[in-house]
Design a protein around this motif. Structure first.
Motif, mmCIF file in Angstrom:
data_model
loop_
_atom_site.group_PDB
_atom_site.id
_atom_site.type_symbol
_atom_site.label_atom_id
_atom_site.label_comp_id
_atom_site.label_asym_id
_atom_site.label_seq_id
_atom_site.Cartn_x
_atom_site.Cartn_y
_atom_site.Cartn_z
ATOM 1 N N THR A 127 -49.897 58.994 25.716
ATOM 2 C CA THR A 127 -50.301 58.074 26.787
ATOM 3 C C THR A 127 -49.509 56.780 26.719
ATOM 4 O O THR A 127 -49.472 56.121 25.693
ATOM 5 C CB THR A 127 -51.809 57.769 26.702
ATOM 6 O OG1 THR A 127 -52.535 58.983 26.930
ATOM 7 C CG2 THR A 127 -52.227 56.751 27.740
ATOM 8 N N GLU A 128 -48.882 56.426 27.820
ATOM 9 C CA GLU A 128 -48.124 55.177 27.912
ATOM 10 C C GLU A 128 -48.921 54.085 28.609
ATOM 11 O O GLU A 128 -48.744 52.911 28.327
ATOM 12 C CB GLU A 128 -46.807 55.420 28.631
ATOM 13 C CG GLU A 128 -45.929 56.380 27.853
ATOM 14 C CD GLU A 128 -44.466 56.093 28.016
ATOM 15 O OE1 GLU A 128 -44.086 55.265 28.851
ATOM 16 O OE2 GLU A 128 -43.690 56.726 27.281
ATOM 17 N N ALA A 129 -49.803 54.480 29.533
ATOM 18 C CA ALA A 129 -50.648 53.512 30.233
ATOM 19 C C ALA A 129 -51.873 54.250 30.746
ATOM 20 O O ALA A 129 -51.818 55.437 31.072
ATOM 21 C CB ALA A 129 -49.896 52.883 31.402
ATOM 22 N N CYS A 130 -52.983 53.526 30.809
ATOM 23 C CA CYS A 130 -54.201 54.092 31.375
ATOM 24 C C CYS A 130 -54.998 52.939 31.965
ATOM 25 O O CYS A 130 -55.431 52.041 31.239
ATOM 26 C CB CYS A 130 -55.002 54.839 30.309
ATOM 27 S SG CYS A 130 -56.310 55.858 31.031
ATOM 28 N N VAL A 131 -55.150 52.959 33.283
ATOM 29 C CA VAL A 131 -55.714 51.835 34.011
ATOM 30 C C VAL A 131 -56.965 52.290 34.764
ATOM 31 O O VAL A 131 -56.949 53.313 35.457
ATOM 32 C CB VAL A 131 -54.682 51.276 35.021
ATOM 33 C CG1 VAL A 131 -55.258 50.143 35.836
ATOM 34 C CG2 VAL A 131 -53.419 50.849 34.297
ATOM 35 N N ARG A 132 -58.011 51.513 34.638
ATOM 36 C CA ARG A 132 -59.263 51.792 35.359
ATOM 37 C C ARG A 132 -59.030 51.558 36.846
ATOM 38 O O ARG A 132 -58.435 50.555 37.245
ATOM 39 C CB ARG A 132 -60.353 50.868 34.818
ATOM 40 C CG ARG A 132 -61.695 50.991 35.479
ATOM 41 C CD ARG A 132 -62.582 52.029 34.817
ATOM 42 N NE ARG A 132 -63.822 52.190 35.553
ATOM 43 C CZ ARG A 132 -64.961 51.578 35.275
ATOM 44 N NH1 ARG A 132 -65.029 50.770 34.225
ATOM 45 N NH2 ARG A 132 -66.024 51.791 36.000
ATOM 46 N N LEU A 133 -59.490 52.486 37.668
ATOM 47 C CA LEU A 133 -59.285 52.405 39.108
ATOM 48 C C LEU A 133 -60.466 51.790 39.855
ATOM 49 O O LEU A 133 -60.343 51.463 41.033
ATOM 50 C CB LEU A 133 -58.999 53.800 39.687
ATOM 51 C CG LEU A 133 -57.721 54.459 39.169
ATOM 52 C CD1 LEU A 133 -57.595 55.870 39.732
ATOM 53 C CD2 LEU A 133 -56.505 53.617 39.515
ATOM 54 N N ASP A 134 -61.588 51.668 39.168
ATOM 55 C CA ASP A 134 -62.759 51.077 39.794
ATOM 56 C C ASP A 134 -63.313 50.014 38.855
ATOM 57 O O ASP A 134 -62.771 49.787 37.785
ATOM 58 C CB ASP A 134 -63.805 52.141 40.137
ATOM 59 C CG ASP A 134 -64.118 53.066 38.960
ATOM 60 O OD1 ASP A 134 -63.687 52.769 37.827
ATOM 61 O OD2 ASP A 134 -64.803 54.071 39.162
ATOM 62 N N GLN B 80 -63.242 56.144 37.141
ATOM 63 C CA GLN B 80 -61.920 56.775 37.251
ATOM 64 C C GLN B 80 -60.828 55.919 36.636
ATOM 65 O O GLN B 80 -60.905 54.690 36.663
ATOM 66 C CB GLN B 80 -61.584 57.049 38.716
ATOM 67 C CG GLN B 80 -62.490 58.069 39.345
ATOM 68 C CD GLN B 80 -62.036 58.424 40.748
ATOM 69 O OE1 GLN B 80 -60.876 58.237 41.119
ATOM 70 N NE2 GLN B 80 -62.943 58.953 41.533
ATOM 71 N N TRP B 81 -59.789 56.611 36.114
ATOM 72 C CA TRP B 81 -58.627 55.974 35.512
ATOM 73 C C TRP B 81 -57.365 56.691 35.971
ATOM 74 O O TRP B 81 -57.381 57.884 36.225
ATOM 75 C CB TRP B 81 -58.677 56.079 33.989
ATOM 76 C CG TRP B 81 -59.797 55.352 33.343
ATOM 77 C CD1 TRP B 81 -59.738 54.117 32.744
ATOM 78 C CD2 TRP B 81 -61.150 55.787 33.184
ATOM 79 N NE1 TRP B 81 -60.964 53.779 32.241
ATOM 80 C CE2 TRP B 81 -61.850 54.783 32.498
ATOM 81 C CE3 TRP B 81 -61.861 56.930 33.568
ATOM 82 C CZ2 TRP B 81 -63.201 54.885 32.172
ATOM 83 C CZ3 TRP B 81 -63.202 57.029 33.252
ATOM 84 C CH2 TRP B 81 -63.852 56.019 32.563
ATOM 85 N N ARG B 82 -56.260 55.948 36.030
ATOM 86 C CA ARG B 82 -54.936 56.546 36.233
ATOM 87 C C ARG B 82 -54.255 56.552 34.871
ATOM 88 O O ARG B 82 -54.008 55.505 34.276
ATOM 89 C CB ARG B 82 -54.090 55.769 37.224
ATOM 90 C CG ARG B 82 -52.714 56.447 37.449
ATOM 91 C CD ARG B 82 -51.781 55.700 38.379
ATOM 92 N NE ARG B 82 -52.412 55.141 39.546
ATOM 93 C CZ ARG B 82 -52.668 53.840 39.731
ATOM 94 N NH1 ARG B 82 -52.341 52.960 38.808
ATOM 95 N NH2 ARG B 82 -53.245 53.395 40.826
ATOM 96 N N ASN B 83 -53.974 57.734 34.381
ATOM 97 C CA ASN B 83 -53.356 57.904 33.069
ATOM 98 C C ASN B 83 -51.899 58.302 33.254
ATOM 99 O O ASN B 83 -51.601 59.274 33.949
ATOM 100 C CB ASN B 83 -54.107 58.975 32.268
ATOM 101 C CG ASN B 83 -53.544 59.164 30.887
ATOM 102 O OD1 ASN B 83 -52.505 59.798 30.721
ATOM 103 N ND2 ASN B 83 -54.228 58.642 29.897
ATOM 104 N N THR B 84 -51.004 57.526 32.651
ATOM 105 C CA THR B 84 -49.574 57.835 32.674
ATOM 106 C C THR B 84 -49.178 58.275 31.281
ATOM 107 O O THR B 84 -49.349 57.527 30.318
ATOM 108 C CB THR B 84 -48.753 56.604 33.096
ATOM 109 O OG1 THR B 84 -49.238 56.129 34.356
ATOM 110 C CG2 THR B 84 -47.271 56.944 33.200
ATOM 111 N N SER B 85 -48.664 59.493 31.189
ATOM 112 C CA SER B 85 -48.272 60.061 29.895
ATOM 113 C C SER B 85 -46.823 60.515 29.948
ATOM 114 O O SER B 85 -46.283 60.816 31.008
ATOM 115 C CB SER B 85 -49.153 61.265 29.550
ATOM 116 O OG SER B 85 -50.486 60.875 29.388
#
Length: 137
Positions: A27-34, A43-48
């Protein structure tokens, strides 16, 4: 995995999927969407990074029960399910049972058998790092 923290602390920490940046080597980034408290439906957007390429999945907390979390991440090629059980261990500390599964869609299904070893390597890295992070300060 056994860790020297209370089950309540461990469950609370793991419920915030943004923390994957600390314990998931891919995982490089994980951002909460709400916003608001972490509850079922968050929900989260996870960038791997996998095999040198970045991929994004949108994860949703599908289940948040005492002792159990289930996250489901989706994009057009894969559905990932992270099922985490947390319970007090005999003699203190906490036992964490983490099961991750992937279901590929379309043509990506054909590549799944060839990628198994790499996914297992990532799982091993998580199994090594997660207890250290959970036990740390």
């Amino acid at each position: 995995m056994r860790v020297e923290r209370s089950a309540e602390e461990v469950l609370h920490y793991l419920a915030d999927f943004a923390n994957t940046v600390e314990w998931d080597p891919g995982t490089e980034a994980c951002v909460r969407l709400d916003g608001g408290p972490v509850v079922r439906g968050a929900q989260w957007r996870n960038t791997s990074r996998f095999r040198g390429r970045l991929t994004e999945l949108t994860y949703r907390l599908e289940r948040y029960d005492p002792g159990r979390l289930v996250f489901v991440g989706r994009n057009r090629t894969v559905t990932a399910t992270d099922d985490i059980a947390v319970r007090p261990a005999d003699g203190g500390g906490t036992l964490v049972h983490y099961r991750a599964s992937l279901r590929f869609h379309g043509f990506a299904r054909l590549a799944a058998p060839f990628l198994r070893g790499e996914f297992e390597g990532l799982a091993d890295a998580v199994a090594e790092r997660l207890p250290r992070v959970l036990t740390g300060p």
